[in-house]
Design a protein around this motif. Structure first.
Motif, PDB file in Angstrom:
ATOM      1  N   ALA A 101       0.832  -1.204   0.000  1.00  0.00           N
ATOM      2  CA  ALA A 101       0.000   0.000   0.000  1.00  0.00           C
ATOM      3  C   ALA A 101       0.867   1.254   0.000  1.00  0.00           C
ATOM      4  CB  ALA A 101      -0.927   0.000   1.197  1.00  0.00           C
ATOM      5  N   LEU A 102       1.971   1.253   0.726  1.00  0.00           N
ATOM      6  CA  LEU A 102       2.847   2.408   0.764  1.00  0.00           C
ATOM      7  C   LEU A 102       3.618   2.556  -0.537  1.00  0.00           C
ATOM      8  CD1 LEU A 102       4.267   2.140   4.368  1.00  0.00           C
ATOM      9  CD2 LEU A 102       2.513   3.694   3.541  1.00  0.00           C
ATOM     10  N   SER A 103       4.016   1.453  -1.128  1.00  0.00           N
ATOM     11  CA  SER A 103       4.772   1.511  -2.376  1.00  0.00           C
ATOM     12  C   SER A 103       3.961   2.160  -3.482  1.00  0.00           C
ATOM     13  CB  SER A 103       5.195   0.115  -2.816  1.00  0.00           C
ATOM     14  OG  SER A 103       6.057  -0.445  -1.856  1.00  0.00           O
ATOM     15  N   ALA A 104       2.675   1.898  -3.502  1.00  0.00           N
ATOM     16  CA  ALA A 104       1.821   2.464  -4.535  1.00  0.00           C
ATOM     17  C   ALA A 104       1.796   3.979  -4.438  1.00  0.00           C
ATOM     18  CB  ALA A 104       0.404   1.902  -4.431  1.00  0.00           C
TER      19      ALA A 104
ATOM     20  N   ALA B 172       9.733   9.275   1.238  1.00  0.00           N
ATOM     21  CA  ALA B 172      10.998   9.328   1.972  1.00  0.00           C
ATOM     22  C   ALA B 172      10.933   8.425   3.196  1.00  0.00           C
ATOM     23  CB  ALA B 172      11.300  10.766   2.384  1.00  0.00           C
ATOM     24  N   GLU B 173       9.810   8.444   3.897  1.00  0.00           N
ATOM     25  CA  GLU B 173       9.645   7.589   5.069  1.00  0.00           C
ATOM     26  C   GLU B 173       9.649   6.121   4.671  1.00  0.00           C
ATOM     27  OE1 GLU B 173       6.081   8.992   6.887  1.00  0.00           O
ATOM     28  OE2 GLU B 173       7.053  10.756   7.731  1.00  0.00           O
ATOM     29  N   LEU B 174       9.049   5.798   3.549  1.00  0.00           N
ATOM     30  CA  LEU B 174       9.035   4.421   3.071  1.00  0.00           C
ATOM     31  C   LEU B 174      10.451   3.936   2.803  1.00  0.00           C
ATOM     32  CD1 LEU B 174       7.528   1.909   2.093  1.00  0.00           C
ATOM     33  CD2 LEU B 174       7.415   2.966  -0.165  1.00  0.00           C
ATOM     34  N   GLY B 175      11.274   4.783   2.234  1.00  0.00           N
ATOM     35  CA  GLY B 175      12.664   4.407   1.986  1.00  0.00           C
ATOM     36  C   GLY B 175      13.411   4.118   3.279  1.00  0.00           C
ATOM     37  N   LEU B 176      13.162   4.939   4.309  1.00  0.00           N
ATOM     38  CA  LEU B 176      13.806   4.704   5.606  1.00  0.00           C
ATOM     39  C   LEU B 176      13.333   3.399   6.233  1.00  0.00           C
ATOM     40  CD1 LEU B 176      13.660   8.305   7.120  1.00  0.00           C
ATOM     41  CD2 LEU B 176      15.677   7.069   6.316  1.00  0.00           C
ATOM     42  N   VAL B 177      12.030   3.135   6.137  1.00  0.00           N
ATOM     43  CA  VAL B 177      11.476   1.906   6.707  1.00  0.00           C
ATOM     44  C   VAL B 177      12.039   0.684   5.986  1.00  0.00           C
ATOM     45  CG1 VAL B 177       9.347   0.565   6.988  1.00  0.00           C
ATOM     46  CG2 VAL B 177       9.387   2.983   7.601  1.00  0.00           C
ATOM     47  N   GLN B 178      12.111   0.759   4.673  1.00  0.00           N
ATOM     48  CA  GLN B 178      12.639  -0.369   3.911  1.00  0.00           C
ATOM     49  C   GLN B 178      14.123  -0.599   4.220  1.00  0.00           C
ATOM     50  OE1 GLN B 178      11.535   0.724  -0.083  1.00  0.00           O
ATOM     51  NE2 GLN B 178       9.658  -0.490   0.001  1.00  0.00           N
TER      52      GLN B 178
END
Length: 95
Positions: free
Chosen positions: A10-13, A43-49
């Motif tokens: 869901a976040l990737s989309a 940006a937050e998704l990149g940090l989480v990944q």
């Protein structure tokens, strides 16, 4: 304790949206405000990944710490607070 990964589809989309997706809204003043949270989310998704990858690389148990504790127990160097231990056991078995 084992940490399992959670799906982030869901976040990737949201992170794949580009400014061309909002080109029809360019004449509206709200269009810029609507894209700002998506950029922040990306940006937050990149940090989480990145954190998720680092966690997956770690072992489930800190074996060096376990070995040090075993050594301290065997040598009688590990202080033991019997009152705290008995209180913890009581708390564990209370309904």
């Amino acid at each position: 304790m084992k940490i399992t990964s959670q799906p982030t589809a869901a976040l990737s989309a949201v992170s794949t949206k580009t400014s061309s997706d909002t080109s029809s809204l360019a004449s509206k003043p709200q269009a810029k405000a609507a894209t700002a949270p998506q950029t922040q989310l990306s940006a937050e998704l990149g940090l989480v990944q990145a954190a998720s990858l680092q966690l997956k690389a770690l072992p489930d148990v800190d074996l060096d710490k376990v070995a040090a504790l075993r050594q301290a127990i065997a040598a009688g160097e590990l202080p033991l607070d019997m009152a705290a231990l008995s209180q913890a056991v009581l708390e564990l078995h209370r309904p």
